[in-house]
Scaffold this motif. Structure first.
Motif, PDB file in Angstrom:
ATOM      1  N   HIS A  15       9.281  -6.947 -24.321  1.00 24.60           N
ATOM      2  CA  HIS A  15       9.369  -7.129 -25.764  1.00 24.60           C
ATOM      3  C   HIS A  15      10.747  -7.683 -26.085  1.00 24.60           C
ATOM      4  CE1 HIS A  15      11.486  -3.320 -26.199  1.00 24.60           C
ATOM      5  NE2 HIS A  15      10.511  -2.712 -25.552  1.00 24.60           N
ATOM      6  N   ALA A  16      11.058  -7.764 -27.380  1.00 24.71           N
ATOM      7  CA  ALA A  16      12.314  -8.350 -27.846  1.00 24.71           C
ATOM      8  C   ALA A  16      12.473  -9.755 -27.261  1.00 24.71           C
ATOM      9  CB  ALA A  16      13.493  -7.447 -27.522  1.00 24.71           C
ATOM     10  N   ASP A  47      -4.231 -12.569 -25.725  1.00 24.24           N
ATOM     11  CA  ASP A  47      -3.697 -13.923 -25.819  1.00 24.24           C
ATOM     12  C   ASP A  47      -2.201 -13.910 -25.480  1.00 24.24           C
ATOM     13  OD1 ASP A  47      -2.728 -16.368 -26.650  1.00 24.24           O
ATOM     14  OD2 ASP A  47      -3.910 -16.408 -28.505  1.00 24.24           O
ATOM     15  N   SER A  50       0.571 -14.694 -28.140  1.00 25.19           N
ATOM     16  CA  SER A  50       0.699 -13.853 -29.332  1.00 25.19           C
ATOM     17  C   SER A  50       1.754 -12.782 -29.099  1.00 25.19           C
ATOM     18  CB  SER A  50      -0.638 -13.206 -29.670  1.00 25.19           C
ATOM     19  OG  SER A  50      -0.445 -12.083 -30.501  1.00 25.19           O
ATOM     20  N   ILE A  51       2.857 -12.864 -29.818  1.00 20.09           N
ATOM     21  CA  ILE A  51       3.928 -11.874 -29.641  1.00 20.09           C
ATOM     22  C   ILE A  51       3.448 -10.495 -30.061  1.00 20.09           C
ATOM     23  CG2 ILE A  51       4.991 -12.309 -31.937  1.00 20.09           C
ATOM     24  CD1 ILE A  51       7.535 -11.921 -29.519  1.00 20.09           C
ATOM     25  N   LEU A  52       2.578 -10.444 -31.073  1.00 22.46           N
ATOM     26  CA  LEU A  52       2.080  -9.149 -31.538  1.00 22.46           C
ATOM     27  C   LEU A  52       1.170  -8.508 -30.494  1.00 22.46           C
ATOM     28  CD1 LEU A  52       1.461 -10.191 -35.240  1.00 22.46           C
ATOM     29  CD2 LEU A  52       3.229  -8.647 -34.412  1.00 22.46           C
ATOM     30  N   SER A  53       0.363  -9.338 -29.793  1.00 16.88           N
ATOM     31  CA  SER A  53      -0.482  -8.806 -28.714  1.00 16.88           C
ATOM     32  C   SER A  53       0.391  -8.232 -27.608  1.00 16.88           C
ATOM     33  CB  SER A  53      -1.373  -9.894 -28.131  1.00 16.88           C
ATOM     34  OG  SER A  53      -2.261 -10.353 -29.121  1.00 16.88           O
ATOM     35  N   MET A  55       3.376  -7.068 -27.805  1.00 17.30           N
ATOM     36  CA  MET A  55       3.988  -5.820 -28.216  1.00 17.30           C
ATOM     37  C   MET A  55       2.992  -4.682 -28.072  1.00 17.30           C
ATOM     38  SD  MET A  55       6.172  -7.315 -31.402  1.00 17.30           S
ATOM     39  CE  MET A  55       6.808  -5.785 -32.001  1.00 17.30           C
ATOM     40  N   GLY A  56       1.732  -4.961 -28.400  1.00 14.43           N
ATOM     41  CA  GLY A  56       0.682  -3.965 -28.261  1.00 14.43           C
ATOM     42  C   GLY A  56       0.408  -3.620 -26.799  1.00 14.43           C
ATOM     43  N   GLY A  58       2.602  -3.415 -24.419  1.00 13.46           N
ATOM     44  CA  GLY A  58       3.606  -2.406 -24.056  1.00 13.46           C
ATOM     45  C   GLY A  58       3.974  -2.398 -22.588  1.00 13.46           C
TER      46      GLY A  58
ATOM     47  N   ASP B  82       1.633 -16.081 -35.470  1.00 13.38           N
ATOM     48  CA  ASP B  82       1.018 -15.426 -34.302  1.00 13.38           C
ATOM     49  C   ASP B  82      -0.486 -15.650 -34.270  1.00 13.38           C
ATOM     50  OD1 ASP B  82       1.738 -13.127 -32.178  1.00 13.38           O
ATOM     51  OD2 ASP B  82      -0.290 -12.837 -32.976  1.00 13.38           O
ATOM     52  N   PRO B  83      -1.024 -16.124 -33.135  1.00 14.70           N
ATOM     53  CA  PRO B  83      -2.470 -16.413 -33.087  1.00 14.70           C
ATOM     54  C   PRO B  83      -3.348 -15.191 -33.355  1.00 14.70           C
ATOM     55  CG  PRO B  83      -1.402 -16.822 -30.931  1.00 14.70           C
ATOM     56  CD  PRO B  83      -0.323 -16.493 -31.908  1.00 14.70           C
ATOM     57  N   MET B  84      -2.911 -14.014 -32.893  1.00 19.19           N
ATOM     58  CA  MET B  84      -3.733 -12.829 -33.129  1.00 19.19           C
ATOM     59  C   MET B  84      -3.797 -12.500 -34.618  1.00 19.19           C
ATOM     60  SD  MET B  84      -3.301  -8.960 -31.678  1.00 19.19           S
ATOM     61  CE  MET B  84      -2.039  -8.275 -32.701  1.00 19.19           C
ATOM     62  N   MET B 113      -1.161  -0.640 -35.801  1.00 26.53           N
ATOM     63  CA  MET B 113      -1.161  -0.596 -34.336  1.00 26.53           C
ATOM     64  C   MET B 113       0.261  -0.358 -33.820  1.00 26.53           C
ATOM     65  SD  MET B 113      -1.540  -3.767 -31.706  1.00 26.53           S
ATOM     66  CE  MET B 113       0.020  -4.417 -32.109  1.00 26.53           C
ATOM     67  N   LEU B 117       2.161   2.919 -31.771  1.00 28.15           N
ATOM     68  CA  LEU B 117       2.840   2.820 -30.472  1.00 28.15           C
ATOM     69  C   LEU B 117       4.162   3.573 -30.511  1.00 28.15           C
ATOM     70  CD1 LEU B 117       2.221  -0.950 -29.703  1.00 28.15           C
ATOM     71  CD2 LEU B 117       1.274   0.983 -28.443  1.00 28.15           C
ATOM     72  N   TYR B 120      10.416   1.743 -30.545  1.00 28.35           N
ATOM     73  CA  TYR B 120      10.872   0.400 -30.881  1.00 28.35           C
ATOM     74  C   TYR B 120       9.783  -0.393 -31.605  1.00 28.35           C
ATOM     75  CZ  TYR B 120      12.184  -4.486 -30.139  1.00 28.35           C
ATOM     76  OH  TYR B 120      12.461  -5.800 -30.318  1.00 28.35           O
ATOM     77  N   MET B 121       8.541  -0.256 -31.124  1.00 23.73           N
ATOM     78  CA  MET B 121       7.433  -1.008 -31.725  1.00 23.73           C
ATOM     79  C   MET B 121       7.238  -0.593 -33.184  1.00 23.73           C
ATOM     80  SD  MET B 121       6.614  -2.886 -29.312  1.00 23.73           S
ATOM     81  CE  MET B 121       6.890  -2.913 -27.556  1.00 23.73           C
TER      82      MET B 121
END
Lengths: 91, 557
Positions: A15-16, A47, A50-53, A55-56, A58, B82-84, B113, B117, B120-121
């Motif tokens: 991350h980061a 994907d 996708s930065i959000l993916s 992060m999820g 982990g 972000d694609p998601m 979401m 977690l 940090y998230m």
């Protein structure tokens, strides 16, 4: 379907800044790449652009992830991304 | 020239063009549908364009940002397209939802979401909400929320600022802060003092000003003047070129007669502590421990807490460090400690009171403090926030001593504590007055409310009477002040005159407070304190005391 594994080298995990570098590279590739934790089913892969993916996902330092891609240029794309994951971007 | 009167919170006289902070983006109505004339495809395309625009904007800002902010802005720029996130939003649009509401709800899902977690998230949820508000603003064609980005330094004008705004506030770009709302103890005031920016709050009517208007700001007098004349330009010019004012503090707080008044710093972590030590602070009068806990969904471990406290103690080796136990609740909620559904959080389970509902967290924190104190040469003292009764003080003192912390103290923030100071201080070694909350509770006026700024003023004679009651009740035990009041040089004189033994403030305020204290003897400070106590109003108390301290005007304070 091509598949490669990579071990997360960055000490903060994926991350980061390391995640940002990885996502930017993934978005520029000619093929779609997915990422998942090793041992997780391919249909749950996320994907890679996708930065959000991410992060999820982990993924922590030392975790092994699986990258998958299809089509022309898949090998080169995966190689590029593996290199990024196996570099410690915090060093 | 048009002049607006407000409350001055940080001294300084500057002139510059004004930039208005756009208002927060209101949420699109729940269930808002696509316009009958808009197809789902067109809405999705508009959303993609808006997302790309926001991404480009954030990337542009990242280029000129410093290292810390750069990484955050770069990651936030990636989130914008972000694609998601976009895929989730387009799915909603295809179901008939408007583009604005679709991105709003999609971001909500992502934020949930991340929150789940933790760690940090969970802290990144703020970035997701920021991106969402920016995309909605782009879709609506209104200015992006947050601090404006301008090439030239400017005076920032806002309704009020939130703690989160500090992250994007670049002190090199912002000349001064002016808010229509907020009080002298609002977040805007705290941010201004920490950054050393001239600031005026509660200046009613200023939001009628338009972008680019030249503005004169006097942060001591609380004046804001549009289209300033030559005389005001001259005043600002003299402030800028005057290098005789106090710029540094030599680390020795004292009065004109040589008697000592230790000047300490309020800090919120190791970085602050190192800066405060460099600024000459004689110790720490308030170490806020929330930095260890905020943004967490579980209690930090013993080792993690001990290491965090140790960092601050090491910055003040051999000196006094007063550490305040966890002060959660009200404006600092913590998911694992406080109940966010309380109807009246300022009067709810907060501060020391969380020990009632979540016993154990406080004792484990004391153990971590004791471990860190044992490994350090700092003179560590511990105090609890929001103590209301002598019984609570006694209970806290025995909990401290049982864990090897032998200098327990209490904060006096509640009128009941000030009024019972004699018994409250019987079992503890010191008290520290938190003037921000003491003022809020004495005047029954919320700290954050602009319309109540005049009530919420630590110069209120009722507050000063309670300060005196605490000192008198303490019968010789040290009573310090660690609220924002200690950073006001004129009020600092009054507090010392009332018998307060030490003052703790943001490190930026040390030079000015020290310079003014050195201009008065203890006897003189007592006379000025008596003037303030006898005044019928806060405004009259302030002006009566300021008139007797000509040095303030000379220094532009």
């Amino acid at each position: 379907m091509k598949e490669r594994t990579a071990t997360i080298a960055s000490r903060v995990g994926l991350h980061a800044r390391p995640a940002a570098i990885f996502v930017e590279a993934a978005a520029e590739l000619p093929v779609d790449v997915t990422i998942s934790m090793q041992g997780e089913p391919a249909e749950d892969a996320l994907d890679a652009s996708s930065i959000l993916s991410l992060m999820g996902l982990g993924a922590a330092h030392g975790d092994v992830v699986v990258l998958r891609a299809e089509g022309d240029g898949a090998d080169e794309a995966l190689e590029t991304l593996v290199q990024i994951l196996e570099t410690d971007h915090d060093a | 020239m048009k002049t607006f009167n407000g409350v001055g919170v940080t001294p300084g006289r500057v002139i510059g063009p004004v930039r208005l902070m756009p208002p927060a983006v209101p949420a699109p109505a729940a269930g808002e549908r696509l316009d009958p004339g808009t197809t789902a495809d067109a809405a999705a395309a508009a959303l993609r364009t808006a997302a790309k625009t926001v991404q480009a904007e954030l990337k542009h800002r990242a280029e000129s940002a410093n290292t810390d902010a750069k990484a955050v802005l770069e990651a936030t720029a990636l989130m914008a397209a972000d694609p998601m996130l976009l895929k989730a939003a387009v799915k909603l649009i295809n179901g008939g939802t408007s583009a604005e509401r679709a991105i709003w709800d999609a971001a909500e899902g992502v934020a949930t979401m991340l929150l789940n977690l933790g760690g940090y998230m969970a802290e990144r949820t703020h970035d997701v909400f920021d991106v969402r508000a920016r995309i909605v603003a782009a879709l609506r064609g209104v200015p992006a929320p947050g601090i404006p980005d301008a090439p030239e330094p400017f005076i920032l004008l806002a309704e009020d600022l939130a703690p989160a705004d500090t992250a994007t506030l670049d002190p090199a770009k912002v000349l001064a802060l002016v808010t229509a709302g907020g009080g002298p103890q609002s977040h805007t005031a705290i941010i201004a003092r920490a950054l050393g920016l001239p600031a005026v709050v509660a200046a009613a009517g200023v939001t009628e000003l338009t972008d680019g208007t030249m503005l004169y700001v006097d942060g001591a007098a609380g004046l804001v003047t549009a289209d300033p004349d030559a005389a005001l330009k001259d005043k600002a010019g003299r402030w800028a070129s005057d290098t005789t004012g106090p710029a540094t503090f030599d680390g020795c707080g004292q009065l004109a007669d040589g008697s000592a008044v230790p000047l300490l710093a309020n800090v919120g972590g190791t970085k602050d502590a190192v800066a405060a030590a460099a600024a000459g602070a004689e110790g720490v009068g308030l170490l806020r421990t929330e930095f260890c806990f905020l943004g967490r969904d579980a209690e930090p471990s013993h080792a993690e807490q001990a290491a965090a406290y140790r960092g601050v103690f090491d910055a003040f080796a051999g000196k006094k460090v007063v550490i305040r136990t966890l002060d959660a609740g009200a404006d600092k909620p913590l998911p694992f400690l406080t109940d966010s559904t309380e109807p009246n959080p300022a009067l709810g389970v907060r501060g020391y009171r969380t020990n009632l509902t979540s016993p154990g967290v406080l004792e484990r924190q004391l153990q971590a403090i004791a471990a860190a104190a044992n490994d350090s040469s700092a003179d560590v003292q511990v105090m609890a926030p929001m103590i209301s009764t002598p019984a609570e003080a006694t209970e806290f003192a025995s909990l401290c001593r049982a864990n090897g912390l032998n200098t327990p103290g209490v904060m006096v923030e509640i009128p009941a504590a000030a009024l019972t100071a004699a018994s409250l201080l019987a079992d503890v070694d010191f008290a520290s007055i938190g003037t921000n909350d003491l003022t809020q509770y004495t005047m029954a006026a919320d700290r954050q409310l602009g319309p109540l700024a005049a009530l919420n003023d630590p110069w209120q004679p009722a507050v000063l009477i309670l300060v005196k009651a605490t000192v008198d009740g303490g019968a010789g035990k040290p009573v310090g002040v660690c609220g924002e009041a200690a950073a006001d040089p004129a009020l600092a004189v009054v507090l010392v005159g009332l018998g307060v033994s030490s003052l703790s403030m943001t490190a930026r305020a040390l030079p000015a407070v020290s310079a003014v204290l050195r201009s008065v003897t203890r006897e003189r400070a007592r006379t000025l304190a008596a003037l303030a106590l006898a005044a019928p109003s806060a405004a009259q108390a302030r002006s009566a005391v300021r008139e007797q301290l000509p040095l303030l005007d000379q220094l532009g304070l």
